[in-house]
Scaffold this motif. Structure first.
Motif, PDB file in Angstrom:
ATOM      1  N   TYR A   1      50.110 -16.481 -34.521  1.00 19.22           N
ATOM      2  CA  TYR A   1      49.710 -17.017 -33.210  1.00 19.22           C
ATOM      3  C   TYR A   1      48.611 -18.056 -33.413  1.00 19.22           C
ATOM      4  CZ  TYR A   1      52.138 -13.093 -31.043  1.00 19.22           C
ATOM      5  OH  TYR A   1      53.106 -12.208 -30.655  1.00 19.22           O
TER       6      TYR A   1
ATOM      7  N   GLN B   1      55.468 -18.254 -34.553  1.00 24.07           N
ATOM      8  CA  GLN B   1      56.262 -17.741 -35.677  1.00 24.07           C
ATOM      9  C   GLN B   1      57.499 -18.606 -35.945  1.00 24.07           C
ATOM     10  OE1 GLN B   1      56.560 -13.605 -34.381  1.00 24.07           O
ATOM     11  NE2 GLN B   1      54.325 -13.583 -34.348  1.00 24.07           N
TER      12      GLN B   1
ATOM     13  N   SER C   1      45.649 -11.254 -35.258  1.00 23.26           N
ATOM     14  CA  SER C   1      47.080 -11.349 -34.936  1.00 23.26           C
ATOM     15  C   SER C   1      47.685 -12.557 -35.619  1.00 23.26           C
ATOM     16  CB  SER C   1      47.286 -11.473 -33.418  1.00 23.26           C
ATOM     17  OG  SER C   1      46.866 -10.322 -32.760  1.00 23.26           O
TER      18      SER C   1
ATOM     19  N   ASP D   1      49.716 -18.991 -39.829  1.00 24.67           N
ATOM     20  CA  ASP D   1      49.075 -19.674 -38.697  1.00 24.67           C
ATOM     21  C   ASP D   1      47.825 -20.441 -39.134  1.00 24.67           C
ATOM     22  OD1 ASP D   1      48.669 -16.471 -38.458  1.00 24.67           O
ATOM     23  OD2 ASP D   1      46.756 -17.463 -38.168  1.00 24.67           O
TER      24      ASP D   1
ATOM     25  N   SER E   1      43.818 -13.356 -25.623  1.00 25.23           N
ATOM     26  CA  SER E   1      45.157 -13.282 -25.029  1.00 25.23           C
ATOM     27  C   SER E   1      45.175 -13.610 -23.548  1.00 25.23           C
ATOM     28  CB  SER E   1      45.727 -11.870 -25.231  1.00 25.23           C
ATOM     29  OG  SER E   1      44.954 -10.954 -24.467  1.00 25.23           O
TER      30      SER E   1
ATOM     31  N   GLN F   1      52.694  -8.401 -28.428  1.00 26.88           N
ATOM     32  CA  GLN F   1      53.097  -9.178 -27.256  1.00 26.88           C
ATOM     33  C   GLN F   1      53.987  -8.334 -26.339  1.00 26.88           C
ATOM     34  OE1 GLN F   1      54.507 -13.002 -28.586  1.00 26.88           O
ATOM     35  NE2 GLN F   1      55.204 -13.576 -26.538  1.00 26.88           N
TER      36      GLN F   1
ATOM     37  N   ASN G   1      52.575 -18.019 -29.549  1.00 29.05           N
ATOM     38  CA  ASN G   1      53.366 -17.475 -30.646  1.00 29.05           C
ATOM     39  C   ASN G   1      53.983 -18.651 -31.412  1.00 29.05           C
ATOM     40  OD1 ASN G   1      55.462 -16.434 -32.221  1.00 29.05           O
ATOM     41  ND2 ASN G   1      55.743 -14.692 -30.836  1.00 29.05           N
TER      42      ASN G   1
END
Ligand code: GLU
Length: 400
Positions: free
Chosen positions: A373, A331, A370, A347, A177, A146, A329
């Motif tokens: 996310y 997290q 990734s 995720d 993205s 990111q 995101n």
């Protein structure tokens, strides 16, 4: 002993299509699911394009065509590349296939030998690594965080290249993205590629026309003309013209590669659907002004989703410049416990939880290489997006 070939062990079903099916199954059982899984515009195919398909049927354009596409669609594709990208291709340098997916698949199958490496910046579209594996190549995943706007830097490209590198895949605007490479950023990557003449580039431009905030589209073959013979530029009508079901994609590139792709088509699909070719040619040549109107609608939806999700404690949502996805995101909410017990450690668990508890289908970032996310496709109605954001908010607030 199994009847299934070993190569099937190397791949998994497309996660984007799998989540879409799961949501459709739940809906068929009467559950009120909002599907933000597959990337598919909710707009209808424009009327002038539909009319062209109907007319193709009425005219009897319902037979086999040339393997790589009719003269009409090939001419329309060449016209498109010149009009939009300043790229001039000869007839033998373009091919039309059954969706961008088949075109990408054929490029890889036609060129990748066992052990060849293909550099794939992550987050990536889910199908790239498995296509490489089916072609017996090795995907080399380069994580683009990111902090770099989810884009490949010249430094990370340089360190990923080996003597075995055959391809680099660039996808801009990017799925998942929404990141868009500027002409300068592409030129900087071209500077690295100049030093490695054995590396070719697959430029997946499928979201070319879906751009916001005045951002300009750039594609490698036009910004770095000295590299053009090493670039295969792939595009299609699915996203821009809301023609996902018609299955028409195309590519422009070196005639030797294009001929090898045609050889595969001649032994697999024969040709893309004749009716779809006629309609796609009309779409590519017709009035393009509706694209701007649709982008305005997409932009309003993007802004809605970004604002709502950035207001959810534990989520953060960068503003994408293109495509119709937000890559969120999550997290900050991982590691929390769900009300029904069990910790949401990643995720994938969060996506499962949001689907089962809140009936919102989205795709976990892990599917795109990734972790931490998730991807939302906002190519759906404002009402559905508002309701989905509310559900995500409620689902996250219920975690402890
Ligand atoms: N490309 C779209 C997506 O990422 C459509 C589904 C697929 O082919 O993966 O959702």
């Amino acid at each position: 002993m199994t009847i299934i070939a070993q190569r099937m062990g190397r791949i998994q079903p497309s996660p984007t299509l799998a989540v879409t099916k799961k949501a459709a199954d739940m809906r068929a059982r009467g559950e009120n699911v909002i599907s933000l899984g597959a990337g598919e515009p909710d707009f209808d195919t424009p009327d002038f394009v539909k009319a062209s398909g109907i007319s193709a049927i009425e005219q009897g354009l319902t037979k086999y065509t040339a393997v790589g596409g009719t003269p009409t669609i090939k001419e329309a594709v060449r016209h498109k590349f010149q009009r939009d990208n300043g790229l001039r291709f000869k007839d033998e340098e373009v091919i039309v296939g059954t969706g961008g997916k088949q075109v990408l698949f054929n490029v890889l199958l036609a060129t990748v030998d066992a052990g060849d490496e293909v550099i794939i910046p992550a987050p990536y579209w889910v199908s790239y690594p498995d296509m490489v594996r089916l072609a017996e190549g090795t995907p080399i995943i380069v994580s683009c965080g990111q902090e770099h706007g989810f884009k490949l830097t010249p430094e990370s490209l340089a360190s990923a290249i080996t003597p075995k590198t055959k391809w680099l895949i660039i996808n801009s605007p990017g799925n998942p993205s929404g990141a868009v490479y500027s002409a300068d950023e592409l030129r900087a990557l071209a500077g690295v590629l100049d030093k490695h003449p054995h590396v070719h580039v697959l430029s997946d431009d499928m979201y070319e026309h879906i751009l916001y905030d005045g951002v300009q589209f750039a594609t490698l073959a036009s910004v770095a003309p000295d590299l053009a013979t090493r670039v295969v530029t792939v595009n299609g009508v699915s996203k821009a013209y809301a023609m996902t079901g018609w299955r028409i994609g195309f590519a422009g590139g070196d005639a030797v590669i294009i001929a090898a792709m045609a050889k595969i088509q001649s032994q697999s699909t024969s040709n893309p659907c004749s009716i779809s070719q006629a309609a796609a040619a009309t779409a590519l040549r017709g009035d393009q002004s509706f694209l701007q109107e649709r982008n305005q609608t997409f932009k309003e939806r993007r802004d809605l989703v970004v604002a709502r999700l950035n207001g959810v404690e534990g989520l953060s949502c960068p503003v994408p410049q293109g495509a119709f996805y937000v890559f969120v995101n999550c997290q900050g909410v991982l590691g929390r416990a769900s009300p029904s017990g069990g910790t949401l450690n990643d995720d994938v668990a969060l996506a499962d939880y949001l689907l089962s508890q809140e009936k919102v289908a989205l795709v976990a970032g892990t599917a795109f290489g990734s972790r931490g996310y998730f991807r939302i496709s906002y190519a759906t109605s404002t009402e559905a997006l508002t309701e989905a954001c509310q559900r995500i908010e409620r689902g996250c607030a219920a975690l402890r």
